[in-house]
Design a protein around this motif. Structure first.
Motif, PDB file in Angstrom:
ATOM      1  N   LEU A 214       0.830  -1.207   0.000  1.00 27.86           N
ATOM      2  CA  LEU A 214       0.000   0.000   0.000  1.00 27.86           C
ATOM      3  C   LEU A 214       0.867   1.260   0.000  1.00 27.86           C
ATOM      4  CD1 LEU A 214      -2.799  -1.012   2.576  1.00 27.86           C
ATOM      5  CD2 LEU A 214      -2.966  -0.946   0.084  1.00 27.86           C
ATOM      6  N   HIS A 215       1.949   1.222   0.767  1.00 32.50           N
ATOM      7  CA  HIS A 215       2.848   2.391   0.861  1.00 32.50           C
ATOM      8  C   HIS A 215       3.513   2.688  -0.478  1.00 32.50           C
ATOM      9  CE1 HIS A 215       5.581   5.292   2.650  1.00 32.50           C
ATOM     10  NE2 HIS A 215       6.595   4.643   2.093  1.00 32.50           N
ATOM     11  N   GLN A 216       3.874   1.631  -1.206  1.00 34.50           N
ATOM     12  CA  GLN A 216       4.574   1.825  -2.480  1.00 34.50           C
ATOM     13  C   GLN A 216       3.635   2.041  -3.659  1.00 34.50           C
ATOM     14  OE1 GLN A 216       7.630  -1.234  -3.123  1.00 34.50           O
ATOM     15  NE2 GLN A 216       7.683  -1.589  -0.902  1.00 34.50           N
ATOM     16  N   SER A 217       2.341   1.962  -3.408  1.00 36.31           N
ATOM     17  CA  SER A 217       1.345   2.081  -4.477  1.00 36.31           C
ATOM     18  C   SER A 217       1.027   3.550  -4.761  1.00 36.31           C
ATOM     19  CB  SER A 217       0.055   1.355  -4.066  1.00 36.31           C
ATOM     20  OG  SER A 217      -0.630   2.117  -3.080  1.00 36.31           O
ATOM     21  N   PRO A 218       0.285   3.805  -5.842  1.00 35.97           N
ATOM     22  CA  PRO A 218      -0.106   5.189  -6.153  1.00 35.97           C
ATOM     23  C   PRO A 218      -1.340   5.655  -5.391  1.00 35.97           C
ATOM     24  CG  PRO A 218      -0.832   3.721  -7.909  1.00 35.97           C
ATOM     25  CD  PRO A 218      -0.059   2.873  -6.936  1.00 35.97           C
ATOM     26  N   LEU A 219      -1.637   5.044  -4.228  1.00 39.33           N
ATOM     27  CA  LEU A 219      -2.839   5.428  -3.493  1.00 39.33           C
ATOM     28  C   LEU A 219      -2.759   6.836  -2.920  1.00 39.33           C
ATOM     29  CD1 LEU A 219      -3.974   2.224  -1.538  1.00 39.33           C
ATOM     30  CD2 LEU A 219      -4.567   2.996  -3.831  1.00 39.33           C
ATOM     31  N   ILE A 220      -1.545   7.414  -2.894  1.00 36.78           N
ATOM     32  CA  ILE A 220      -1.409   8.798  -2.438  1.00 36.78           C
ATOM     33  C   ILE A 220      -2.273   9.715  -3.286  1.00 36.78           C
ATOM     34  CG2 ILE A 220       0.602   9.201  -3.899  1.00 36.78           C
ATOM     35  CD1 ILE A 220      -0.069  10.717  -0.410  1.00 36.78           C
ATOM     36  N   LYS A 221      -2.487   9.318  -4.549  1.00 40.93           N
ATOM     37  CA  LYS A 221      -3.316  10.118  -5.452  1.00 40.93           C
ATOM     38  C   LYS A 221      -4.744  10.204  -4.937  1.00 40.93           C
ATOM     39  CE  LYS A 221      -4.238  12.184  -9.433  1.00 40.93           C
ATOM     40  NZ  LYS A 221      -3.725  13.533  -9.752  1.00 40.93           N
ATOM     41  N   ILE A 222      -5.224   9.135  -4.286  1.00 42.04           N
ATOM     42  CA  ILE A 222      -6.583   9.132  -3.744  1.00 42.04           C
ATOM     43  C   ILE A 222      -6.707  10.161  -2.627  1.00 42.04           C
ATOM     44  CG2 ILE A 222      -8.272   7.744  -2.459  1.00 42.04           C
ATOM     45  CD1 ILE A 222      -7.318   5.320  -4.007  1.00 42.04           C
ATOM     46  N   ARG A 223      -5.699  10.234  -1.766  1.00 43.20           N
ATOM     47  CA  ARG A 223      -5.716  11.234  -0.696  1.00 43.20           C
ATOM     48  C   ARG A 223      -5.688  12.646  -1.260  1.00 43.20           C
ATOM     49  NH1 ARG A 223      -5.006  10.403   4.600  1.00 43.20           N
ATOM     50  NH2 ARG A 223      -4.552   8.319   5.387  1.00 43.20           N
ATOM     51  N   GLU A 224      -4.931  12.831  -2.346  1.00 47.58           N
ATOM     52  CA  GLU A 224      -4.842  14.166  -2.956  1.00 47.58           C
ATOM     53  C   GLU A 224      -6.175  14.576  -3.573  1.00 47.58           C
ATOM     54  OE1 GLU A 224      -1.690  13.757  -5.736  1.00 47.58           O
ATOM     55  OE2 GLU A 224      -0.097  13.822  -4.220  1.00 47.58           O
ATOM     56  N   LEU A 225      -6.847  13.625  -4.231  1.00 47.12           N
ATOM     57  CA  LEU A 225      -8.131  13.928  -4.854  1.00 47.12           C
ATOM     58  C   LEU A 225      -9.214  14.149  -3.800  1.00 47.12           C
ATOM     59  CD1 LEU A 225      -8.265  11.370  -7.814  1.00 47.12           C
ATOM     60  CD2 LEU A 225      -8.284  13.867  -8.020  1.00 47.12           C
ATOM     61  N   GLY A 226      -9.193  13.342  -2.762  1.00 49.41           N
ATOM     62  CA  GLY A 226     -10.235  13.384  -1.757  1.00 49.41           C
ATOM     63  C   GLY A 226     -11.494  12.669  -2.231  1.00 49.41           C
ATOM     64  N   PHE A 227     -12.366  12.336  -1.304  1.00 47.87           N
ATOM     65  CA  PHE A 227     -13.613  11.644  -1.641  1.00 47.87           C
ATOM     66  C   PHE A 227     -14.608  11.864  -0.510  1.00 47.87           C
ATOM     67  CE2 PHE A 227     -10.465   8.806   0.173  1.00 47.87           C
ATOM     68  CZ  PHE A 227     -11.124   8.215   1.245  1.00 47.87           C
ATOM     69  N   GLU A 228     -15.897  11.863  -0.869  1.00 52.93           N
ATOM     70  CA  GLU A 228     -16.957  12.104   0.111  1.00 52.93           C
ATOM     71  C   GLU A 228     -17.454  10.813   0.746  1.00 52.93           C
ATOM     72  OE1 GLU A 228     -19.956  15.152  -1.367  1.00 52.93           O
ATOM     73  OE2 GLU A 228     -18.868  14.687  -3.219  1.00 52.93           O
ATOM     74  N   VAL A 229     -17.484   9.747  -0.032  1.00 48.09           N
ATOM     75  CA  VAL A 229     -18.053   8.477   0.425  1.00 48.09           C
ATOM     76  C   VAL A 229     -17.133   7.350   0.002  1.00 48.09           C
ATOM     77  CG1 VAL A 229     -20.036   6.912   0.278  1.00 48.09           C
ATOM     78  CG2 VAL A 229     -20.399   9.384   0.163  1.00 48.09           C
ATOM     79  N   THR A 230     -16.987   6.354   0.869  1.00 47.88           N
ATOM     80  CA  THR A 230     -16.253   5.143   0.512  1.00 47.88           C
ATOM     81  C   THR A 230     -17.242   3.989   0.355  1.00 47.88           C
ATOM     82  OG1 THR A 230     -14.366   5.862   1.829  1.00 47.88           O
ATOM     83  CG2 THR A 230     -14.398   3.562   1.138  1.00 47.88           C
ATOM     84  N   VAL A 231     -17.116   3.269  -0.745  1.00 53.29           N
ATOM     85  CA  VAL A 231     -18.019   2.150  -1.030  1.00 53.29           C
ATOM     86  C   VAL A 231     -17.183   0.888  -1.228  1.00 53.29           C
ATOM     87  CG1 VAL A 231     -19.724   1.197  -2.615  1.00 53.29           C
ATOM     88  CG2 VAL A 231     -19.743   3.641  -2.096  1.00 53.29           C
ATOM     89  N   GLY A 232     -17.608  -0.191  -0.607  1.00 52.46           N
ATOM     90  CA  GLY A 232     -16.962  -1.477  -0.809  1.00 52.46           C
ATOM     91  C   GLY A 232     -17.860  -2.392  -1.619  1.00 52.46           C
TER      92      GLY A 232
END
Length: 554
Positions: free
Chosen positions: A195-213
């Motif tokens: 997870l640390h090495q993944s591009p998920l930092i982009k998700i934090r930068e974009l932001g989101f209102e709701v998380t859906v699984g």
């Protein structure tokens, strides 16, 4: 069959060739982009298990894949599909060096093409599936889908993908590499590193209102959490819990799972997981908790729809000019409630009954003598009334999740008081709830306590709609639901309901022998109600397959 000719009631199918299992979804396309799932078949193919040293799929795995697809093809062959099924393959095939062998085998043996999805494309289609289940079209949402070989992340808004990525973290691969070897600390370290090495930092930068699984892993986690609070749900009698869970609830569940010994099947079952799901749930739950921590997620909503529904949505959007990806909120809330309180595939049976109800409803509207009877009672049926019937059919048996005794009364309370149905007025919710309440046992009389607050026009409409609903459900109990068409017409002083038989869904692969005593017991009382409401005689005739002969059964 109407599904074969009407652009608004087409039968469509999609196959999700996943790492752990292959899943076939058969659905009916309804107006404005609404989907009604009719049947699902699942085959445990386990493509990710026992690969060759270079990562290739083994000959045994290829054979299992072909066998599963052949069984799907056999089930679909007799159905009037609008177009060939769309087959999509995910990470297990995507990452296999010999994936061309599988595609060639399927093509040569079944004359079907397999579309191998990229991780980003898989994530996009999952997002489209989620939009068909939850009212989140206008919100910025993060969708997380844990599969057997990979996990997909997508941030989307207004039907458009803003970011999508796929990580090689799946519940099957993690179980094989870590859980079965008993190295739980290594499992956590591996997930955190990935997870640390993944591009998920982009998700934090974009932001989101709701998380859906989405996906089976997350749905099964939510169900276990839901059942864990089942006593509280029963005592509150509010039935208002939505499809969501918190980080703290997930953490408590993970602690319970880790407290069980490896391979402790009964303990996993007591937590609410099936034996098959239990084999991989520890890895899936730990992975999900680490995702919560890495992205700062506090709460997750859960979608009952995922990749299969997304594939079908895209199929329909490419063909129908009026397809609405943001299909109305009322429909989504009905589907969500039906699935929330589903058990023993009862929703599947109810979904099949919707087609019967539509045929009967339209037949009555086309019959001048019957519409004249209704107009004298100030009852005028329109498409909105069918929507109430449709919702009531899908929801009539949700009370069975808690118990069989007086379940129709519980269904009424859940629909009326649970706060689940969005986009409906209080009067519309009352109509749907009353139809569910009176689908069995006593037929609604104008003087009944439940109808005391209703206007005279509403009382009459409830009785008419209830008559249609009860006949449709009785036909299903008689297994007359396997018919191609329904006609209702006036001859002399009697109305005839004529059914022509057809095998029109996956689970009926043979002609059903109709027993006259069964039909008499189930259908006769409801035809009596028809005659009481419409002041007209009615009989039922079932035509034979060769359409040359018919038999009047009532």
């Amino acid at each position: 069959m109407e599904a074969a000719t009407s652009p608004h009631h087409r039968l469509v199918a999609a196959v999700d060739m996943g790492t752990n299992s292959f899943k076939l979804l058969l659905a009916r396309a309804l107006p404005s982009g609404r989907l009604l799932s009719l049947d699902r078949l699942k085959e445990p193919v386990l493509l990710g298990r026992g690969r060759l040293p270079d990562g290739s799929l083994t000959p045994t795995a290829l054979l299992r894949a072909l066998t599963a697809l052949r069984s799907f093809d056999t089930a679909l062959r007799s159905l009037p599909l609008h177009r060939p099924p769309r087959l999509v393959a995910t990470s297990a095939v995507r990452d296999a060096p010999n994936r061309a062998d599988l595609l060639s085998i399927v093509r040569s043996n079944l004359d079907l093409d397999v579309e191998v999805l990229s991780g980003e494309e898989e994530a996009r289609l999952i997002y489209l599936g989620v939009l068909q289940f939850l009212p989140v079209y206008e919100k910025s949402i993060l969708t997380v889908d844990i599969g057997g070989g990979s996990t997909e992340f997508v941030v989307g808004k207004l039907g458009k993908v803003q970011f999508a990525t796929s990580l090689n973290l799946g519940h099957v691969s993690l179980t094989e590499s870590f859980v079965k070897k008993g190295t739980m600390d290594d499992l956590r370290r591996h997930i955190r590193s990935a997870l640390h090495q993944s591009p998920l930092i982009k998700i934090r930068e974009l932001g989101f209102e709701v998380t859906v699984g989405s996906s089976g892993t997350i749905r099964s986690i939510e169900r276990a959490i839901f059942l864990g609070g089942y006593d509280d749900l029963m005592s509150s009698r509010e039935f208002s819990r939505e499809w969501r869970f918190s980080r703290e609830e997930l953490r408590l569940l993970v602690d319970k799972l880790l407290g069980l010994g490896l391979g402790e099947v009964e303990g996993v079952k007591r937590l609410g997981f099936s034996k098959k799901r239990g084999e991989f749930i520890v890895a899936g739950a730990v992975l999900l908790l680490e995702i919560f921590e890495a992205l700062g997620i506090e709460n997750m909503e859960v979608s009952g729809y995922a990749l299969g529904e997304g594939v079908i949505s895209e199929m329909l959007a490419s063909e129908c000019m009026d397809f609405d990806m943001n299909a109305n909120v009322q429909w989504r809330s009905v589907i969500g409630l039906a699935m929330r309180f589903d058990s023993d595939n009862r929703m599947k049976m109810a979904a099949r009954c919707v087609g019967t109800t539509k045929e009967l409803f339209d037949g009555i509207r086309r019959c001048d003598e019957l519409t004249n009877c209704l107009s004298k009672a100030a009852v005028f049926l329109d498409e909105k009334d069918f929507e109430y019937l449709e919702a009531a059919i899908l929801l009539h048996n949700i009370g069975l999740l808690i118990g069989k005794r007086a379940y129709h009364k519980r269904s009424y309370k859940i629909i009326k008081n649970g706060g689940h149905l969005h986009g409906y007025s209080s009067e519309e919710i009352e109509i749907v709830a009353l139809l569910a309440r009176f689908h069995r046992k006593k037929f609604p009389r104008a003087e009944h306590d439940s109808l005391r607050e209703c206007s005279e026009e509403m009382k009459q409409k409830i009785r008419v709609l209830c008559t249609i609903m009860r006949i449709s459900l009785a036909l299903q109990k008689c297994q007359c639901v396997t018919f191609q068409g329904l006609e209702i017409f006036h001859t002399g002083d009697v109305f005839k309901l004529v059914l022509s038989k057809l095998k029109d869904h996956l689970l009926v692969s043979h002609d059903v022998q109709l027993k006259s005593d069964t039909i008499q017991a189930e259908l006769r009382p409801e035809l009596d109600h028809f005659e009481e409401v419409f002041q007209q005689k009615i009989c039922v005739t079932i035509s034979s397959e060769n359409s040359e002969k018919s038999a009047q059964v009532l």
